[in-house]
Design a protein around this motif. Structure first.
Motif, mmCIF file in Angstrom:
data_model
loop_
_atom_site.group_PDB
_atom_site.id
_atom_site.type_symbol
_atom_site.label_atom_id
_atom_site.label_comp_id
_atom_site.label_asym_id
_atom_site.label_seq_id
_atom_site.Cartn_x
_atom_site.Cartn_y
_atom_site.Cartn_z
ATOM 1 N N PRO A 210 -1.152 -6.714 9.123
ATOM 2 C CA PRO A 210 -0.586 -5.407 9.494
ATOM 3 C C PRO A 210 -1.689 -4.391 9.747
ATOM 4 C CG PRO A 210 -0.476 -5.696 7.126
ATOM 5 C CD PRO A 210 -1.032 -6.983 7.679
ATOM 6 N N HIS A 212 -3.190 -0.392 9.858
ATOM 7 C CA HIS A 212 -3.145 0.708 8.892
ATOM 8 C C HIS A 212 -2.060 1.716 9.272
ATOM 9 C CE1 HIS A 212 -4.992 3.577 11.713
ATOM 10 N NE2 HIS A 212 -5.745 2.562 12.103
ATOM 11 N N VAL A 220 -0.027 0.233 2.361
ATOM 12 C CA VAL A 220 0.812 -0.841 2.901
ATOM 13 C C VAL A 220 1.199 -1.725 1.712
ATOM 14 C CG1 VAL A 220 0.925 -2.820 4.478
ATOM 15 C CG2 VAL A 220 -0.307 -0.749 5.158
ATOM 16 N N ILE A 222 2.758 -4.566 0.127
ATOM 17 C CA ILE A 222 3.256 -5.904 0.439
ATOM 18 C C ILE A 222 4.451 -6.265 -0.428
ATOM 19 C CG2 ILE A 222 2.671 -8.357 0.499
ATOM 20 C CD1 ILE A 222 1.338 -6.734 2.702
ATOM 21 N N ILE A 244 -2.514 -13.064 3.705
ATOM 22 C CA ILE A 244 -2.346 -11.642 3.999
ATOM 23 C C ILE A 244 -3.727 -11.012 4.172
ATOM 24 C CG2 ILE A 244 -1.512 -9.424 3.124
ATOM 25 C CD1 ILE A 244 0.391 -11.213 1.292
ATOM 26 N N LYS A 246 -4.876 -7.297 5.198
ATOM 27 C CA LYS A 246 -4.585 -5.926 5.616
ATOM 28 C C LYS A 246 -5.799 -5.312 6.328
ATOM 29 C CE LYS A 246 -2.903 -4.548 1.508
ATOM 30 N NZ LYS A 246 -2.260 -3.669 0.503
ATOM 31 N N HIS A 247 -5.547 -4.204 6.999
ATOM 32 C CA HIS A 247 -6.603 -3.514 7.745
ATOM 33 C C HIS A 247 -7.720 -3.055 6.811
ATOM 34 C CE1 HIS A 247 -8.522 -0.426 10.291
ATOM 35 N NE2 HIS A 247 -7.971 -1.058 11.322
ATOM 36 N N ASN A 250 -7.182 -0.174 4.621
ATOM 37 C CA ASN A 250 -6.287 -0.358 3.474
ATOM 38 C C ASN A 250 -6.864 -1.317 2.429
ATOM 39 O OD1 ASN A 250 -4.001 0.190 5.847
ATOM 40 N ND2 ASN A 250 -3.524 1.112 3.879
ATOM 41 N N ASP A 253 -6.140 -0.351 -1.353
ATOM 42 C CA ASP A 253 -4.772 0.028 -1.715
ATOM 43 C C ASP A 253 -4.481 -0.183 -3.200
ATOM 44 O OD1 ASP A 253 -4.024 0.917 0.736
ATOM 45 O OD2 ASP A 253 -2.719 -0.753 1.242
ATOM 46 N N ASP A 265 -3.750 -13.252 -0.866
ATOM 47 C CA ASP A 265 -4.127 -11.934 -0.362
ATOM 48 C C ASP A 265 -5.634 -11.949 -0.092
ATOM 49 O OD1 ASP A 265 -4.592 -9.275 0.196
ATOM 50 O OD2 ASP A 265 -3.149 -8.556 -1.281
ATOM 51 N N THR A 267 -7.252 -9.574 1.637
ATOM 52 C CA THR A 267 -7.658 -8.243 2.084
ATOM 53 C C THR A 267 -9.050 -7.858 1.599
ATOM 54 O OG1 THR A 267 -5.353 -7.509 2.181
ATOM 55 C CG2 THR A 267 -7.039 -5.795 2.056
ATOM 56 N N THR A 285 1.985 -9.728 12.945
ATOM 57 C CA THR A 285 1.375 -8.401 12.914
ATOM 58 C C THR A 285 2.441 -7.373 13.255
ATOM 59 O OG1 THR A 285 -0.514 -7.079 13.673
ATOM 60 C CG2 THR A 285 0.553 -8.516 15.311
#
Length: 382
Positions: A210, A212, A220, A222, A244, A246-247, A250, A253, A265, A267, A285
């Protein structure tokens, strides 16, 4: 204090215009010096491979040490060495902005802005929701910066994207060069290999990336977007690993997904995005331009656009009608997402014709393969 800081910045920038620059020297950087990534990374690697004098500029000590250990040219941002190199280099190769390198040392240099993705969302001067490009302070700042870097060139991928770049960067047609994205050469040159992202046995890798919200200011979450227990069971039953990512905005987070056998995850883990896309069987996305890179691989894409109307009002406007340039299922809730995943992993080919049509919007036919050799040749002629 701010006025004094700006005065010092512009004094150094304009002073650097007096320096004689070395025609064979490139300084490269990305993401304000914090990452070794993106189009400028791949240009740097290609330039070194072809005997060019290129140096990576970074403020990240881990990146600096890793490149040093590999005997690759690198300088630590803020040091005398880094500032001297940026004052001497004829070319500054960037992906995010001039602060990818020593911004106040590249006055008079030829700036090669490779950017960090083909825009679906409005950016820079075209972004009237999140950017402050129309404020008096920003207009003065841009005017002074642009005068010091008149030789700035932007590299696009198609006629349509070239027109967008003219608008969003407020530049003329002569400063837009249509070639392609250096980072996508690895999809075609054979240097990437299939790798495993978990010890769990799986047949397919699904990656959720995803973008931001509000430049990372909005979390974000999840846990609220996905029924993780149900998703994990589905993935176990179908031999899927769900990853996962994320941007970058993020990354802090503070809500990392843990405790699931088939959901990871990623990220906060360091990985090469192009390598991850290359290994992905199905991409999920929303409004991220990562799917535009992924188009080149001709694989299924799912768009989890649960907040579409809110996103347009509060975050970013778009250059295109969303449905016209998103070749894949649109899932507006978790139930629809599971249905779309089920179709994608069971041989659905309905998306292929639409994918080809959209790919031709974002990439000219000649830019749908290896482009670094053309990129280097063009820069040498500027």
């Amino acid at each position: 204090m701010k006025i004094k800081k700006n005065f010092i910045y512009f004094f150094k920038l304009y002073f650097s215009m007096l320096k004689k620059r070395q025609n064979d020297l490139y300084v490269c950087g990305a993401w304000h010096g914090d990452k070794f990534a993106d189009n400028s990374k791949y240009f740097y690697l290609y330039a070194l491979k072809n005997g060019k004098k290129a140096v990576w500029i970074t403020k990240n000590h881990e990146i600096y040490n890793n490149l040093k250990c590999k005997n690759m040219p690198v300088a630590l941002m803020g040091t005398k060495e880094s500032r001297k190199l940026c004052r001497l280099a004829k070319y500054a190769v960037i992906s995010t902005g001039k602060f990818d390198v020593e911004a106040d040392c590249i006055g008079g240099a030829t700036v090669i802005n490779l950017w960090h993705g083909i825009p679906l969302k409005k950016i820079a001067y075209d972004d009237h929701i999140t950017a402050d490009s129309i404020s008096l302070h920003k207009r003065i700042w841009n005017k002074l910066n642009n005068f010091a870097n008149k030789k700035t060139y932007y590299f696009s991928t198609s006629d349509k994207i070239s027109k967008i770049y003219q608008s969003c960067f407020k530049t003329d047609k002569d400063h837009i060069i249509q070639i392609g994205q250096a980072r996508n050469d690895v999809f075609f040159d054979g240097c990437l290999k299939k790798i495993k992202y978990s010890n769990v046995e799986y047949d397919k890798l699904i990656v959720y990336m995803p973008t931001h919200r509000n430049e990372g200011k909005t979390i974000v979450d999840i846990y609220s977007l996905l029924d993780l227990e149900r998703l994990n069971n589905y993935c176990k039953n179908n031999k899927i690993l769900f990853l996962i990512k994320k941007h970058y905005y993020n990354r802090n987070d503070g809500k990392t997904v843990e405790g699931y056998s088939n959901i990871i995850d990623y990220t906060d883990k360091s990985c090469d995005t192009q390598e991850l896309l290359f290994n992905t069987d199905v991409l999920i996305t929303d409004y991220s331009s990562c799917y535009i890179d992924y188009l080149l691989l001709n694989r299924p894409i799912i768009f989890y656009c649960y907040d579409y109307n809110e996103y347009l009002k509060q975050d970013r406007e778009m250059y295109f009608e969303y449905d016209e340039v998103t070749p894949g299922d649109k899932a507006k809730n978790f139930d629809m997402l599971i249905e779309s995943i089920d179709k994608a992993i069971n041989g659905n080919k309905e998306y292929l014709d639409d994918l080809k049509r959209v790919k031709n919007i974002f990439y000219s036919l000649e830019n749908q393969g290896i482009v670094c050799h053309k990129l280097l040749e063009k820069i040498d002629k500027l």
